[in-house]
Design a protein around this motif. Structure first.
Motif, short mmCIF file in Angstrom:
data_model
loop_
_atom_site.label_atom_id
_atom_site.label_comp_id
_atom_site.label_asym_id
_atom_site.label_seq_id
_atom_site.Cartn_x
_atom_site.Cartn_y
_atom_site.Cartn_z
N GLY A 42 0.88 -1.26 -0.03
CA GLY A 42 0.16 0.04 0.14
C GLY A 42 0.90 1.24 -0.01
O GLY A 42 2.12 1.32 0.37
N ILE A 43 0.29 2.49 -0.53
CA ILE A 43 0.90 3.63 -0.55
C ILE A 43 -0.06 4.57 0.16
O ILE A 43 -1.11 4.66 -0.20
CB ILE A 43 1.00 4.09 -1.66
CG1 ILE A 43 2.10 3.25 -2.84
CG2 ILE A 43 1.80 5.58 -1.88
CD1 ILE A 43 2.08 3.37 -3.95
N ALA A 51 -1.77 13.39 -2.03
CA ALA A 51 -0.67 13.28 -2.89
C ALA A 51 -1.12 12.77 -4.29
O ALA A 51 -1.83 12.09 -4.41
CB ALA A 51 0.22 12.37 -2.04
N ARG A 52 -0.10 13.05 -5.14
CA ARG A 52 -0.28 12.44 -6.55
C ARG A 52 1.04 11.70 -6.67
O ARG A 52 2.13 11.82 -6.47
CB ARG A 52 0.21 13.61 -7.44
CG ARG A 52 -1.26 14.52 -7.70
CD ARG A 52 -0.90 15.48 -8.66
NE ARG A 52 -1.97 16.57 -8.36
CZ ARG A 52 -2.43 17.42 -9.28
NH1 ARG A 52 -2.16 17.14 -10.63
NH2 ARG A 52 -3.53 18.12 -9.25
N LEU A 58 3.06 -2.44 -10.35
CA LEU A 58 1.82 -3.02 -9.32
C LEU A 58 0.95 -3.68 -10.04
O LEU A 58 0.69 -3.27 -11.51
CB LEU A 58 1.42 -1.97 -8.22
CG LEU A 58 2.35 -1.32 -7.47
CD1 LEU A 58 1.77 -0.25 -6.54
CD2 LEU A 58 3.12 -2.27 -6.51
N LYS A 59 0.20 -4.47 -9.30
CA LYS A 59 -1.10 -4.98 -10.19
C LYS A 59 -2.05 -3.76 -10.61
O LYS A 59 -2.49 -3.84 -11.73
CB LYS A 59 -1.89 -5.82 -9.33
CG LYS A 59 -3.13 -6.57 -10.00
CD LYS A 59 -3.70 -7.63 -9.29
CE LYS A 59 -4.73 -8.37 -10.07
NZ LYS A 59 -5.43 -9.56 -9.28
N TRP A 60 -2.30 -2.74 -10.05
CA TRP A 60 -3.06 -1.75 -10.49
C TRP A 60 -2.33 -0.37 -10.25
O TRP A 60 -2.13 0.30 -9.34
CB TRP A 60 -4.45 -1.46 -9.35
CG TRP A 60 -5.22 -2.60 -9.56
CD1 TRP A 60 -5.88 -3.00 -10.57
CD2 TRP A 60 -5.30 -3.92 -8.33
NE1 TRP A 60 -6.58 -4.47 -10.31
CE2 TRP A 60 -6.21 -4.88 -9.11
CE3 TRP A 60 -4.60 -4.00 -7.07
CZ2 TRP A 60 -6.62 -5.73 -8.03
CZ3 TRP A 60 -5.04 -4.97 -6.51
CH2 TRP A 60 -6.07 -5.93 -6.75
N ASP A 61 -1.78 0.01 -11.43
CA ASP A 61 -0.86 1.08 -11.68
C ASP A 61 -1.72 2.21 -12.03
O ASP A 61 -2.55 2.29 -12.75
CB ASP A 61 0.21 1.03 -12.52
CG ASP A 61 1.27 -0.02 -12.12
OD1 ASP A 61 1.79 0.17 -11.28
OD2 ASP A 61 1.63 -0.51 -13.18
N PHE A 62 -2.02 3.26 -11.08
CA PHE A 62 -2.59 4.58 -11.33
C PHE A 62 -2.15 5.81 -10.67
O PHE A 62 -0.95 5.38 -9.86
CB PHE A 62 -4.06 4.27 -10.85
CG PHE A 62 -4.32 3.51 -9.39
CD1 PHE A 62 -4.38 2.28 -9.43
CD2 PHE A 62 -4.00 4.26 -8.36
CE1 PHE A 62 -4.55 1.74 -8.24
CE2 PHE A 62 -4.42 3.77 -7.00
CZ PHE A 62 -4.62 2.42 -6.88
N VAL A 78 9.32 -1.94 -8.34
CA VAL A 78 8.31 -1.19 -8.35
C VAL A 78 8.95 0.27 -8.39
O VAL A 78 9.83 0.36 -7.76
CB VAL A 78 7.30 -1.46 -7.18
CG1 VAL A 78 6.35 -0.31 -6.93
CG2 VAL A 78 6.59 -2.96 -6.95
N SER A 79 8.24 1.10 -9.40
CA SER A 79 8.56 2.35 -9.30
C SER A 79 7.54 3.34 -8.66
O SER A 79 6.32 2.96 -9.01
CB SER A 79 8.89 2.83 -10.79
OG SER A 79 9.94 2.03 -11.50
#
Length: 95
Positions: A42-43, A51-52, A58-62, A78-79
């Motif tokens: 998680g982030i 935050a942007r 990741l599985k769901w990049d957004f 992971v970036s």
């Protein structure tokens, strides 16, 4: 967690199920060890209203924070790019 914002060095928080550390503003490359890291990550914004965030690997990049995402077994890195400090957290694979 607020102490992580105040410290001028990397501090890792570790318990029996997960670990976390603060990602400061900028771009981060996290090497993924799939032998020790579990699937869920998680982030999280801590102490900020928003935050942007841009992720890759990741599985769901957004472009948003995510309390629950998944690591992808085929991705060794992971970036994460963020415009504000955020907390990166990842579950630890059970022994």
């Amino acid at each position: 967690m607020s102490l992580l914002h105040k410290m001028d060095r990397e501090i890792y928080v570790l318990d029996g199920e997960s670990f976390a550390w603060l990602l400061r503003k900028g771009r981060h490359e996290i090497t993924i060890d799939h032998n020790t890291m579990g699937q869920t990550c998680g982030i999280l914004p801590v102490g900020i209203d928003s935050a942007r965030v841009k992720t890759q690997g990741l599985k769901w990049d957004f472009g948003d924070v995510s309390t629950s995402n998944h690591l992808v077994p085929e991705n060794p890195v992971v970036s994460i790019e963020t415009d504000r400090p955020v907390l990166w957290t990842c579950e630890i694979r059970p022994l």
